[in-house]
Write a protein that holds these residues in place. Structure first.
Motif, mmCIF file in Angstrom:
data_model
loop_
_atom_site.group_PDB
_atom_site.id
_atom_site.type_symbol
_atom_site.label_atom_id
_atom_site.label_comp_id
_atom_site.label_asym_id
_atom_site.label_seq_id
_atom_site.Cartn_x
_atom_site.Cartn_y
_atom_site.Cartn_z
ATOM 1 N N ALA A 91 12.784 -1.418 -24.345
ATOM 2 C CA ALA A 91 11.529 -0.790 -24.768
ATOM 3 C C ALA A 91 10.327 -1.495 -24.134
ATOM 4 C CB ALA A 91 11.418 -0.819 -26.289
ATOM 5 N N LEU A 92 10.434 -2.796 -23.889
ATOM 6 C CA LEU A 92 9.324 -3.568 -23.322
ATOM 7 C C LEU A 92 9.379 -3.670 -21.802
ATOM 8 C CD1 LEU A 92 9.244 -6.481 -25.919
ATOM 9 C CD2 LEU A 92 7.656 -4.555 -25.749
ATOM 10 N N ALA A 93 10.470 -3.222 -21.198
ATOM 11 C CA ALA A 93 10.660 -3.360 -19.749
ATOM 12 C C ALA A 93 9.669 -2.495 -18.971
ATOM 13 C CB ALA A 93 12.083 -2.971 -19.376
ATOM 14 N N ARG A 94 9.342 -2.974 -17.768
ATOM 15 C CA ARG A 94 8.480 -2.217 -16.858
ATOM 16 C C ARG A 94 9.272 -1.860 -15.609
ATOM 17 N NH1 ARG A 94 3.941 -6.423 -16.296
ATOM 18 N NH2 ARG A 94 4.692 -7.544 -18.094
ATOM 19 N N LEU A 95 8.905 -0.765 -14.957
ATOM 20 C CA LEU A 95 9.568 -0.352 -13.725
ATOM 21 C C LEU A 95 9.286 -1.360 -12.609
ATOM 22 C CD1 LEU A 95 8.809 3.478 -13.671
ATOM 23 C CD2 LEU A 95 10.969 2.355 -14.226
ATOM 24 N N VAL A 96 10.257 -1.550 -11.752
ATOM 25 C CA VAL A 96 10.088 -2.406 -10.584
ATOM 26 C C VAL A 96 9.314 -1.606 -9.535
ATOM 27 C CG1 VAL A 96 11.328 -3.614 -8.745
ATOM 28 C CG2 VAL A 96 12.239 -3.608 -11.067
ATOM 29 N N PRO A 97 8.295 -2.202 -8.904
ATOM 30 C CA PRO A 97 7.561 -1.480 -7.870
ATOM 31 C C PRO A 97 8.483 -1.088 -6.714
ATOM 32 C CG PRO A 97 6.409 -3.492 -8.471
ATOM 33 C CD PRO A 97 7.757 -3.540 -9.131
ATOM 34 N N SER A 98 8.162 0.004 -6.054
ATOM 35 C CA SER A 98 8.964 0.449 -4.918
ATOM 36 C C SER A 98 8.722 -0.476 -3.725
ATOM 37 C CB SER A 98 8.571 1.881 -4.537
ATOM 38 O OG SER A 98 7.283 1.875 -3.934
ATOM 39 N N PRO A 99 9.650 -0.499 -2.774
ATOM 40 C CA PRO A 99 9.426 -1.306 -1.566
ATOM 41 C C PRO A 99 8.122 -0.935 -0.849
ATOM 42 C CG PRO A 99 11.721 -0.649 -1.685
ATOM 43 C CD PRO A 99 10.991 0.075 -2.799
ATOM 44 N N ALA A 100 7.758 0.337 -0.879
ATOM 45 C CA ALA A 100 6.511 0.763 -0.238
ATOM 46 C C ALA A 100 5.304 0.152 -0.943
ATOM 47 C CB ALA A 100 6.410 2.289 -0.241
ATOM 48 N N ASP A 101 5.355 0.035 -2.265
ATOM 49 C CA ASP A 101 4.255 -0.562 -3.013
ATOM 50 C C ASP A 101 4.155 -2.071 -2.761
ATOM 51 O OD1 ASP A 101 3.446 1.832 -4.156
ATOM 52 O OD2 ASP A 101 4.664 1.544 -5.952
ATOM 53 N N LEU A 102 5.290 -2.697 -2.458
ATOM 54 C CA LEU A 102 5.310 -4.138 -2.228
ATOM 55 C C LEU A 102 5.045 -4.517 -0.769
ATOM 56 C CD1 LEU A 102 8.395 -5.093 -4.398
ATOM 57 C CD2 LEU A 102 5.993 -5.427 -4.961
ATOM 58 N N ALA A 103 5.087 -3.550 0.131
ATOM 59 C CA ALA A 103 4.909 -3.816 1.559
ATOM 60 C C ALA A 103 3.494 -4.326 1.851
ATOM 61 C CB ALA A 103 5.171 -2.550 2.365
ATOM 62 N N ILE A 104 3.408 -5.232 2.827
ATOM 63 C CA ILE A 104 2.124 -5.760 3.264
ATOM 64 C C ILE A 104 1.833 -5.145 4.629
ATOM 65 C CG2 ILE A 104 0.801 -7.821 3.825
ATOM 66 C CD1 ILE A 104 2.805 -9.395 2.057
ATOM 67 N N ASP A 105 0.911 -4.206 4.675
ATOM 68 C CA ASP A 105 0.575 -3.522 5.923
ATOM 69 C C ASP A 105 -0.199 -4.424 6.874
ATOM 70 O OD1 ASP A 105 1.732 -1.158 5.014
ATOM 71 O OD2 ASP A 105 -0.131 -0.450 4.119
ATOM 72 N N GLY A 106 0.097 -4.306 8.165
ATOM 73 C CA GLY A 106 -0.670 -4.987 9.193
ATOM 74 C C GLY A 106 -0.369 -6.466 9.338
ATOM 75 N N LEU A 107 0.754 -6.929 8.813
ATOM 76 C CA LEU A 107 1.113 -8.331 8.889
ATOM 77 C C LEU A 107 1.591 -8.657 10.304
ATOM 78 C CD1 LEU A 107 1.092 -10.337 6.529
ATOM 79 C CD2 LEU A 107 3.543 -10.048 6.361
ATOM 80 N N THR A 108 1.057 -9.711 10.890
ATOM 81 C CA THR A 108 1.498 -10.125 12.216
ATOM 82 C C THR A 108 2.801 -10.916 12.091
ATOM 83 O OG1 THR A 108 0.345 -12.241 12.185
ATOM 84 C CG2 THR A 108 -0.909 -10.326 12.988
ATOM 85 N N ASP A 109 3.484 -11.117 13.223
ATOM 86 C CA ASP A 109 4.715 -11.910 13.221
ATOM 87 C C ASP A 109 4.446 -13.331 12.741
ATOM 88 O OD1 ASP A 109 6.249 -9.786 14.079
ATOM 89 O OD2 ASP A 109 6.194 -10.378 16.191
ATOM 90 N N ASP A 110 3.337 -13.917 13.162
ATOM 91 C CA ASP A 110 2.989 -15.281 12.740
ATOM 92 C C ASP A 110 2.708 -15.341 11.239
ATOM 93 O OD1 ASP A 110 3.307 -16.349 15.267
ATOM 94 O OD2 ASP A 110 1.170 -16.177 15.777
ATOM 95 N N GLU A 111 2.034 -14.325 10.718
ATOM 96 C CA GLU A 111 1.760 -14.286 9.280
ATOM 97 C C GLU A 111 3.059 -14.134 8.495
ATOM 98 O OE1 GLU A 111 -2.697 -12.301 9.215
ATOM 99 O OE2 GLU A 111 -0.950 -11.003 9.476
ATOM 100 N N TRP A 112 3.984 -13.310 9.001
ATOM 101 C CA TRP A 112 5.266 -13.129 8.328
ATOM 102 C C TRP A 112 6.051 -14.436 8.314
ATOM 103 C CZ3 TRP A 112 7.533 -10.402 4.881
ATOM 104 C CH2 TRP A 112 8.906 -10.475 4.721
#
Length: 56
Positions: free
Chosen positions: A25-46
């Motif tokens: 009853a208290l659980a929350r949905l896990v965000p989708s991979p798309a919601d967790l993605a970091i757009d525009g990340l460079t290879d060095d930042e990754w």
């Protein structure tokens, strides 16, 4: 020095055990991979992100 968003406290954090029905009853949905993605990340930042995770 590492930074954290956790409040400073000398109190130990405890574990809360719930009945399965209450936990569901208290659980929350896990965000989708798309919601967790970091757009525009460079290879060095990754690479820096991965290093930061392994250093924990």
């Amino acid at each position: 020095m590492p930074m954290t968003n956790a409040p400073l406290s000398n109190e130990l954090l405890g574990l809360t055990v719930l009945a399965p029905e209450e936990a569901l009853a208290l659980a929350r949905l896990v965000p989708s991979p798309a919601d967790l993605a970091i757009d525009g990340l460079t290879d060095d930042e990754w690479k820096a992100f991965e290093i930061a995770l392994t250093d924990r």
